[in-house]
Design an enzyme around this catalytic site. Structure first.
Site, PDB file in Angstrom:
ATOM      1  N   ASN A  10     -13.173 -43.958 -28.476  1.00  0.00           N
ATOM      2  CA  ASN A  10     -14.423 -44.658 -28.781  1.00  0.00           C
ATOM      3  C   ASN A  10     -14.111 -45.725 -29.828  1.00  0.00           C
ATOM      4  O   ASN A  10     -13.927 -45.408 -31.003  1.00  0.00           O
ATOM      5  CB  ASN A  10     -15.450 -43.635 -29.312  1.00  0.00           C
ATOM      6  CG  ASN A  10     -16.745 -44.283 -29.755  1.00  0.00           C
ATOM      7  OD1 ASN A  10     -16.961 -45.480 -29.531  1.00  0.00           O
ATOM      8  ND2 ASN A  10     -17.613 -43.513 -30.388  1.00  0.00           N
ATOM      9  N   LYS A  12     -15.962 -48.075 -30.952  1.00  0.00           N
ATOM     10  CA  LYS A  12     -17.127 -48.435 -31.791  1.00  0.00           C
ATOM     11  C   LYS A  12     -17.217 -49.964 -31.955  1.00  0.00           C
ATOM     12  O   LYS A  12     -16.901 -50.699 -31.029  1.00  0.00           O
ATOM     13  CB  LYS A  12     -17.051 -47.694 -33.123  1.00  0.00           C
ATOM     14  CG  LYS A  12     -16.892 -46.174 -32.914  1.00  0.00           C
ATOM     15  CD  LYS A  12     -17.089 -45.364 -34.155  1.00  0.00           C
ATOM     16  CE  LYS A  12     -16.884 -43.883 -33.819  1.00  0.00           C
ATOM     17  NZ  LYS A  12     -17.134 -42.988 -34.933  1.00  0.00           N
ATOM     18  N   HIS A  96     -24.606 -40.166 -29.120  1.00  0.00           N
ATOM     19  CA  HIS A  96     -23.604 -40.200 -30.187  1.00  0.00           C
ATOM     20  C   HIS A  96     -24.305 -40.105 -31.540  1.00  0.00           C
ATOM     21  O   HIS A  96     -25.391 -40.672 -31.720  1.00  0.00           O
ATOM     22  CB  HIS A  96     -22.770 -41.483 -30.113  1.00  0.00           C
ATOM     23  CG  HIS A  96     -21.600 -41.441 -31.051  1.00  0.00           C
ATOM     24  ND1 HIS A  96     -21.721 -41.724 -32.387  1.00  0.00           N
ATOM     25  CD2 HIS A  96     -20.311 -41.081 -30.859  1.00  0.00           C
ATOM     26  CE1 HIS A  96     -20.536 -41.560 -32.975  1.00  0.00           C
ATOM     27  NE2 HIS A  96     -19.665 -41.173 -32.063  1.00  0.00           N
ATOM     28  N   GLU A  98     -23.953 -41.546 -34.277  1.00  0.00           N
ATOM     29  CA  GLU A  98     -24.318 -42.811 -34.925  1.00  0.00           C
ATOM     30  C   GLU A  98     -25.583 -43.400 -34.289  1.00  0.00           C
ATOM     31  O   GLU A  98     -26.389 -44.041 -34.965  1.00  0.00           O
ATOM     32  CB  GLU A  98     -23.121 -43.780 -34.872  1.00  0.00           C
ATOM     33  CG  GLU A  98     -22.064 -43.374 -35.895  1.00  0.00           C
ATOM     34  CD  GLU A  98     -20.623 -43.598 -35.476  1.00  0.00           C
ATOM     35  OE1 GLU A  98     -20.356 -44.448 -34.618  1.00  0.00           O
ATOM     36  OE2 GLU A  98     -19.748 -42.891 -36.038  1.00  0.00           O
ATOM     37  N   GLU A 166     -19.418 -33.031 -31.392  1.00  0.00           N
ATOM     38  CA  GLU A 166     -18.942 -33.808 -32.532  1.00  0.00           C
ATOM     39  C   GLU A 166     -19.763 -33.456 -33.771  1.00  0.00           C
ATOM     40  O   GLU A 166     -20.848 -34.022 -33.982  1.00  0.00           O
ATOM     41  CB  GLU A 166     -19.083 -35.305 -32.250  1.00  0.00           C
ATOM     42  CG  GLU A 166     -18.298 -35.785 -31.045  1.00  0.00           C
ATOM     43  CD  GLU A 166     -18.059 -37.289 -31.104  1.00  0.00           C
ATOM     44  OE1 GLU A 166     -16.910 -37.688 -31.223  1.00  0.00           O
ATOM     45  OE2 GLU A 166     -19.035 -38.045 -31.065  1.00  0.00           O
ATOM     46  N   GLY A 172     -15.414 -39.534 -38.739  1.00  0.00           N
ATOM     47  CA  GLY A 172     -15.009 -40.614 -39.634  1.00  0.00           C
ATOM     48  C   GLY A 172     -14.744 -40.166 -41.057  1.00  0.00           C
ATOM     49  O   GLY A 172     -14.603 -40.999 -41.953  1.00  0.00           O
ATOM     50  N   GLY A 233     -12.319 -41.510 -32.436  1.00  0.00           N
ATOM     51  CA  GLY A 233     -12.793 -42.784 -32.970  1.00  0.00           C
ATOM     52  C   GLY A 233     -11.663 -43.537 -33.644  1.00  0.00           C
ATOM     53  O   GLY A 233     -10.859 -44.213 -33.000  1.00  0.00           O
TER      54      GLY A 233
HETATM   55  P1  PGA Z   1     -13.666 -40.316 -35.564  1.00  0.00           P
HETATM   56  O1  PGA Z   1     -14.907 -40.639 -34.609  1.00  0.00           O
HETATM   57  O2  PGA Z   1     -12.536 -39.853 -34.675  1.00  0.00           O
HETATM   58  O3  PGA Z   1     -13.358 -41.597 -36.250  1.00  0.00           O
HETATM   59  O4  PGA Z   1     -14.094 -39.222 -36.490  1.00  0.00           O
HETATM   60  C1  PGA Z   1     -15.216 -39.829 -33.507  1.00  0.00           C
HETATM   61  C2  PGA Z   1     -16.444 -40.337 -32.793  1.00  0.00           C
HETATM   62  O5  PGA Z   1     -17.393 -40.793 -33.456  1.00  0.00           O
HETATM   63  O6  PGA Z   1     -16.530 -40.294 -31.554  1.00  0.00           O
END
Ligand code: PGA
Length: 252
Positions: A10, A12, A96, A98, A166, A172, A233
């Site tokens: 992903n 983003k 997701h 976010e 997740e 993140g 991510g």
């Molecule tokens: P991350 O994000 O690997 O940076 O923690 C994962 C995601 O949001 O799909």
């Protein structure tokens, strides 16, 4: 029942058109033509067409990070599922964290988007997961039950659905769930899917883990019985990090 592992990147709101294409080509080369794992990348919407060209003919699927639930109309700035399909997208994320937390998408919005994705003939990757507060309050399973509830309308589409667990506190942050926490949540998700869609659907549905997956922890997470893949991510943004995560699933 054996499930083909899925490793997904992903991206983003990162990368340029040029660096997205370069990364997509790098992922396609690294992925090769395996039969033992699936791989998909989720570039920014504006880079989808360029990345579609870069992965054409490869074993990498093209994914989109979001879409609007309507078929079309006066929704300035939005993109429909049919538009995504038109540029070669095969799978779309819905729910997701976010989108849920920064863009205030509630379960009914996630359900509407998920329905639009499936009805357009695209695959759905439904993202679920609890916040730190919800975990600390002992409400993790309750949150997962509620978020997975959207699946109840999708019995006709079981083969095109995957779920990404997740935990919001792991996304993140560099603080991945332990393999035990991931397995525990995944086993619960599988039981919930079984309750909603039946045993066959639960046995065949890929459940991905996401949240600070990197080249050091991927193998241990993916070794868990109910962890069928990873949604990555930060560590998916260059092939030096993403390649070893792909390698956590043997390429045969
Ligand atoms: P991350 O994000 O690997 O940076 O923690 C994962 C995601 O949001 O799909």
């Amino acid at each position: 029942m054996s499930r083909t592992p899925v490793i997904a990147g992903n991206w983003k709101m990162n990368l340029t058109s040029e660096s997205s294409v370069a990364l997509a080509q790098g992922v396609a080369n690294y992925q090769g033509q395996p039969t033992s794992r699936k791989c998909c990348v989720f570039p920014a919407l504006v880079h989808l067409s360029a990345v579609a060209e870069a992965v054409a003919g490869s074993a990498v699927s093209l994914g989109a990070q979001d879409c609007h639930e309507a078929d079309g109309g006066a929704f300035t700035g939005e993109i429909s599922a049919a538009m995504l399909k038109d540029v070669g997208v095969e799978v779309v994320l819905s729910g997701h964290s976010e989108r849920r937390h920064i863009f205030c998408e509630d379960d009914s919005r996630v359900a509407a988007k998920s329905a639009a994705i499936l009805e357009a003939g695209l695959d759905l990757m439904l993202c679920v997961g609890e916040t730190l507060g919800e975990r600390e309050a002992g409400n993790t399973f309750q949150v997962l039950d509620r978020q997975l509830g959207v699946l109840s309308d999708f019995g006709a589409f079981v083969e095109r659905i995957s779920v990404a667990y997740e935990p919001v506190w792991a996304i993140g942050t560099g603080q991945s769930a332990t393999p035990e926490i991931a397995q525990n949540a995944h086993a619960h998700c599988r039981a919930v899917v079984e309750g909603i869609l039946g045993g066959e659907a639960a046995a065949s549905m890929p459940l991905l883990y996401g949240g600070s997956v990197n080249s050091s922890n991927a193998e241990e997470l993916l070794a868990q019985e109910d962890v069928d893949g990873a949604l990555v991510g930060g560590a998916s943004l260059d092939i030096e990090n993403f390649g070893p995560i792909l390698d956590a699933v043997p390429n045969v």
